[in-house]
Design a protein around this motif. Structure first.
Motif, PDB file in Angstrom:
ATOM      1  N   ASP A 290     -19.009  19.283 -14.390  1.00 30.68           N
ATOM      2  CA  ASP A 290     -18.197  18.913 -13.233  1.00 30.68           C
ATOM      3  C   ASP A 290     -16.712  18.825 -13.561  1.00 30.68           C
ATOM      4  OD1 ASP A 290     -18.352  16.719 -14.846  1.00 30.68           O
ATOM      5  OD2 ASP A 290     -19.208  15.373 -13.343  1.00 30.68           O
ATOM      6  N   HIS A 291     -16.293  19.449 -14.658  1.00 31.64           N
ATOM      7  CA  HIS A 291     -14.875  19.463 -15.022  1.00 31.64           C
ATOM      8  C   HIS A 291     -14.527  20.789 -15.688  1.00 31.64           C
ATOM      9  CE1 HIS A 291     -14.704  15.091 -14.358  1.00 31.64           C
ATOM     10  NE2 HIS A 291     -13.389  15.217 -14.402  1.00 31.64           N
ATOM     11  N   SER A 308      -9.473  19.288 -14.417  1.00 31.56           N
ATOM     12  CA  SER A 308      -9.653  19.205 -12.975  1.00 31.56           C
ATOM     13  C   SER A 308     -11.118  18.969 -12.683  1.00 31.56           C
ATOM     14  CB  SER A 308      -9.172  20.497 -12.287  1.00 31.56           C
ATOM     15  OG  SER A 308      -9.883  21.619 -12.774  1.00 31.56           O
ATOM     16  N   ALA A 309     -11.382  18.096 -11.718  1.00 28.07           N
ATOM     17  CA  ALA A 309     -12.761  17.763 -11.343  1.00 28.07           C
ATOM     18  C   ALA A 309     -13.269  18.830 -10.382  1.00 28.07           C
ATOM     19  CB  ALA A 309     -12.817  16.378 -10.699  1.00 28.07           C
ATOM     20  N   THR A 310     -13.937  19.808 -10.922  1.00 26.30           N
ATOM     21  CA  THR A 310     -14.471  20.907 -10.126  1.00 26.30           C
ATOM     22  C   THR A 310     -15.692  21.457 -10.830  1.00 26.30           C
ATOM     23  OG1 THR A 310     -13.865  22.976  -9.018  1.00 26.30           O
ATOM     24  CG2 THR A 310     -13.054  22.659 -11.245  1.00 26.30           C
ATOM     25  N   LEU A 311     -16.400  22.348 -10.182  1.00 24.38           N
ATOM     26  CA  LEU A 311     -17.643  22.854 -10.744  1.00 24.38           C
ATOM     27  C   LEU A 311     -17.391  23.683 -11.996  1.00 24.38           C
ATOM     28  CD1 LEU A 311     -19.528  23.894  -7.479  1.00 24.38           C
ATOM     29  CD2 LEU A 311     -20.275  22.159  -9.130  1.00 24.38           C
ATOM     30  N   SER A 332     -22.670  27.877 -12.397  1.00 19.66           N
ATOM     31  CA  SER A 332     -22.525  26.434 -12.254  1.00 19.66           C
ATOM     32  C   SER A 332     -23.810  25.871 -11.661  1.00 19.66           C
ATOM     33  CB  SER A 332     -21.339  26.105 -11.338  1.00 19.66           C
ATOM     34  OG  SER A 332     -21.676  26.401  -9.982  1.00 19.66           O
ATOM     35  N   TYR A 339     -13.632  32.464 -11.215  1.00 21.14           N
ATOM     36  CA  TYR A 339     -12.505  31.608 -11.602  1.00 21.14           C
ATOM     37  C   TYR A 339     -11.338  32.478 -12.048  1.00 21.14           C
ATOM     38  CZ  TYR A 339      -9.918  28.124 -14.382  1.00 21.14           C
ATOM     39  OH  TYR A 339      -8.960  27.290 -14.904  1.00 21.14           O
ATOM     40  N   ILE A 343      -8.840  27.024  -8.523  1.00 28.99           N
ATOM     41  CA  ILE A 343     -10.101  26.419  -8.110  1.00 28.99           C
ATOM     42  C   ILE A 343     -11.167  27.508  -8.070  1.00 28.99           C
ATOM     43  CG2 ILE A 343     -11.308  25.151  -6.306  1.00 28.99           C
ATOM     44  CD1 ILE A 343      -9.111  23.574  -7.725  1.00 28.99           C
ATOM     45  N   GLN A 345     -14.290  29.763  -7.070  1.00 27.76           N
ATOM     46  CA  GLN A 345     -14.860  30.082  -5.762  1.00 27.76           C
ATOM     47  C   GLN A 345     -16.291  30.596  -5.922  1.00 27.76           C
ATOM     48  OE1 GLN A 345     -13.112  29.457  -2.897  1.00 27.76           O
ATOM     49  NE2 GLN A 345     -11.561  28.627  -4.292  1.00 27.76           N
TER      50      GLN A 345
END
Length: 542
Positions: A290-291, A308-311, A332, A339, A343, A345
Motif C-alpha cells: 500500500d505504499h 506515497s500511500a497508493t497501491l 497489485s 505506473y 499515481i 492507474q
C-alpha cells in the motif's frame, strides 16, 4: 379500385464484425467482444489471429532462475550457467538477479559472476581464528597508534582489499573493538585502519594486546529480498530497510566514511513489509502493498526517500515488475497497474471480477507478458499490448522468470522449459519450434441491439489459414451450455470467405466460438439474422 402497393421485405438484417478487440471478461461485454480466448495475439489487429509458435531453447531439470545481462544465464539445480557454460555453484531454489558493470549478482546466495574476468565467487568474505592481536602500525608510510590488527601467518589480501568495511567480533577484553571499521591498507598479516580506531592496553591506550577465543573478521552483505541497479550502485531491501552499496562496489554495504561514495541505509518506519524494488526513470523505487517509495538524490548526504500511500506490488508478485512502452506495470492487490512516476492507474478492467496472485512478468519493449494464477489456482499467461490497450490470453503457462536477449523475450516455465515467446528474431540454432498452436476465441453474448427474440440464419466468415491448419465455428443459444458446430471445418491456404448456413432458432441471445489449430487470421464475421417477437420461449416452441 386501385390499392397501394405493399413494399416487400424479408426482414433479414446483417451484423458485421471487422474489428476484433481484446479480452472483455465482464457481464456487460458488448456484441462481438471477446469473453474468453486461448492463444490469440494482437499482432495483426484489427484482425483476429492466433499467436505465433514459441521456440523451445533449452529444458532445465531443476529451474532456479533466468536472467540476461550481455548473455543469457540461468540456474539449474545448484549450478549457475552463463552463455550455456557452468560457472559456479549456488544453493537450490528460486533466485533473484541484478547486474552492475561486468558483475552479475545472485541472491539470496550473495554470489557474483564477473563476465570480464570469468570469475565466480561470494560477495561476502570472512576470516575466523582463535587469536587476533591489536597493535600499533602505519598508515600512508607514517607511524600510527592503535590502528592495526594482526593474525600471524595470514595473508589478508587473499580475503579482503583496501576500502572494505569489515566487522570485527569476538572481543571480550575490550568489547569496544567489536566494530565495523574500514581497511585503509593491507601489509601481509596486518590490516591498517585510521589511527586510534581501537582501544589497546596501558594507561596511554597504545600498548598492544591479543584477544583470544572465537574471533572473526567479516565483510558482510545485508540479507536482501529484492535488488536492482541504479546509478552505479546496487540497491535492495529486506522487509523493513532500504540499502545501497558503496558507489561502484557490489561488495561493500557498510562503508560510512563521510564521502559521496559511501553506502546508505534507511528504515522508512511505515507499517508493512517491502514487496519489490526496481530502477525506473533513473530512480530506485521500492514497493509495499500500500505504499510506493522513490529515492531522490545523487549522494548519500542528499538521498531522500519520498513515499506515497497508493497501491504497490502485491506480496509474492515482485517478479511482476516490467517496463513496456516506457510504462512500468505490476500486479497489485487490486489488479494490474500502470505506473509512470505519479499515481498508478489500473489497466485490468478486462478481467472483470477475477483476482490474481503470484505474478511474474517480462516485456518485449511494447508488450507486457504476465504469468499469474487466478482464485481457483489456475495459471494463465496474459499479454497486454500497450500501443492498442488490449489484453489477450495465450495459455496456461506458469512462468517464473523472463529475460530479453538478442531482441527476443525468453521465459522460464515452472517445468524447466526456456521458451522464446512472441515474434522470434534470429533464434539460436538449437531452438526448436513448438507444435501447431491450438487456439480459441469465444465471443460475448450477441443481442443485436434488440430486446426481442431473434433468429440467426447464416454466418459469413472471411479468413486465411496456414497450410495444414484448420478452423471451426460453433454457436450456443440462450446460455444453454451446448455448443453446436456451424457448417464444416474450414481449411484454406488463401484468404477467402465461407457462407455457413444455420438452422434458424429463436433465442433471446446467442454466442459464437471459433477454434482451430495452426496459424489463422480472421478478417471479418458477418451474421444474417431476423427479429422475432417479445414472446418467451416455451417447451415445444422456438
Amino acid at each position: 379500385m386501385k390499392l397501394p402497393a405493399v413494399q416487400y421485405a424479408d426482414g433479414i438484417k446483417q451484423g458485421k464484425q471487422d474489428q476484433f478487440k481484446g479480452l472483455n471478461h465482464n457481464l456487460g461485454a458488448k456484441d462481438g467482444e471477446l469473453w474468453d480466448m486461448r492463444n490469440l495475439t494482437s499482432d495483426y489487429f484489427p484482425l483476429l489471429a492466433s499467436r505465433p509458435r514459441r521456440m523451445l531453447f533449452k529444458t532445465l531439470t531443476a529451474p532456479g532462475g533466468l536472467f540476461c545481462w550481455d548473455k543469457l544465464c540461468w540456474v539449474d539445480g545448484t549450478t549457475f550457467y552463463y552463455n550455456g557454460e557452468s560457472k559456479g555453484t549456488v544453493t537450490a531454489g528460486p533466485k533473484t538477479f541484478t547486474a552492475l558493470g561486468a558483475y552479475i549478482v545472485i541472491f539470496p546466495d550473495k554470489a557474483y559472476y564477473n563476465t570480464a574476468a570469468d570469475e565466480f565467487g561470494s560477495l561476502e568474505a570472512a576470516w575466523s581464528g582463535t587469536s587476533l592481536t591489536f597493535t600499533n602500525g602505519k598508515i600512508y608510510d607514517e607511524d600510527a597508534d592503535a590502528n592495526c590488527i594482526q593474525a600471524e601467518g595470514v595473508n589478508w589480501a587473499d580475503t579482503f582489499k583496501a576500502g572494505d568495511a569489515v566487522t570485527i567480533s569476538g572481543c571480550t577484553k575490550h568489547p569496544s573493538n567489536n566494530k565495523t571499521p574500514i581497511i585503509r591498507e593491507i601489509d601481509g598479516d596486518k590490516l591498517y585502519f585510521y589511527e586510534y580506531t581501537f582501544d589497546l592496553d596501558g594507561d596511554d591506550g597504545i600498548t598492544p594486546y591479543t584477544e583470544t577465543g572465537d574471533m572473526k573478521v567479516e565483510r558482510t552483505v545485508p540479507d536482501l529480498l529484492f535488488v536492482c541497479e541504479n546509478e552505479n550502485r546496487l540497491w535492495g531491501c529486506d522487509r523493513t530497510t532500504i540499502y545501497a552499496s558503496k558507489l561502484g562496489d557490489i561488495f561493500n554495504w557498510n562503508v560510512y566514511d563521510g564521502l559521496a561514495t559511501d553506502s546508505y541505509s534507511v528504515d522508512t518506519g511505515s507499517a508493512g513489509s517491502f514487496t519489490a524494488c526496481i530502477s525506473y526513470m533513473g530512480y530506485p523505487i521500492f514497493f509495499k502493498e500500500d505504499h510506493i517509495y522513490k529515492v531522490y538524490g545523487s549522494i548519500p548526504t542528499n538521498f531522500e526517500v519520498m513515499g506515497s500511500a497508493t497501491l504497490g506490488v502485491a506480496d509474492g508478485s515482485a517478479a511482476s515488475l516490467a517496463v513496456a512502452g516506457e510504462v512500468l506495470f505490476y500486479l497489485s492487490r487490486a489488479g494490474i497497474m500502470a505506473y509512470s512516476g505519479g499515481i498508478p492507474q489500473p489497466v485490468g478492467a478486462a478481467f472483470g471480477v477475477e483476482k490474481f496472485r503470484d505474478a511474474a512478468a517480462g516485456s518485449d519493449g511494447l508488450k507486457y507478458y504476465v504469468s499469474m494464477r487466478d482464485r481457483a489456482g489456475t495459471w494463465h499467461l496474459y499479454v497486454y499490448d500497450t500501443q492498442r490497450g488490449l489484453w489477450h490470453i495465450e495459455d496456461e503457462t506458469h512462468a517464473t522468470h523472463f529475460a530479453s536477449s538478442g531482441g527476443n523475450l525468453y521465459l522460464l516455465a515452472e517445468d524447466g522449459g526456456i521458451w522464446i515467446a512472441g515474434s522470434v528474431q534470429d533464434p539460436p540454432e538449437e531452438a526448436a519450434a513448438e507444435e501447431a498452436v491450438s487456439w480459441m476465441a469465444e465471443f460475448a453474448d450477441w443481442y443485436d441491439d434488440s430486446p426481442n427474440k431473434k433468429g440467426i440464419s447464416k454466418i459469413l466468415v472471411r479468413l486465411e489459414v496456414d497450410e495444414g491448419a484448420e478452423a471451426r465455428l460453433y454457436i450456443q443459444y440462450d446460455s444453454g451450455g451446448t455448443w453446436e458446430q456451424v457448417g464444416h471445418t474450414l481449411e484454406a491456404n488463401a484468404k477467402r470467405s465461407y457462407y455457413l448456413p444455420v438452422i434458424p432458432r429463436r433465442a433471446d441471445h446467442y454466442r459464437l466460438k471459433l477454434e482451430g489449430t495452426g496459424g489463422c487470421r480472421i478478417y471479418g464475421l458477418t451474421r444474417e439474422y431476423y427479429d422475432g417477437s417479445q414472446l418467451k420461449s416455451m417447451p415445444g416452441r422456438q
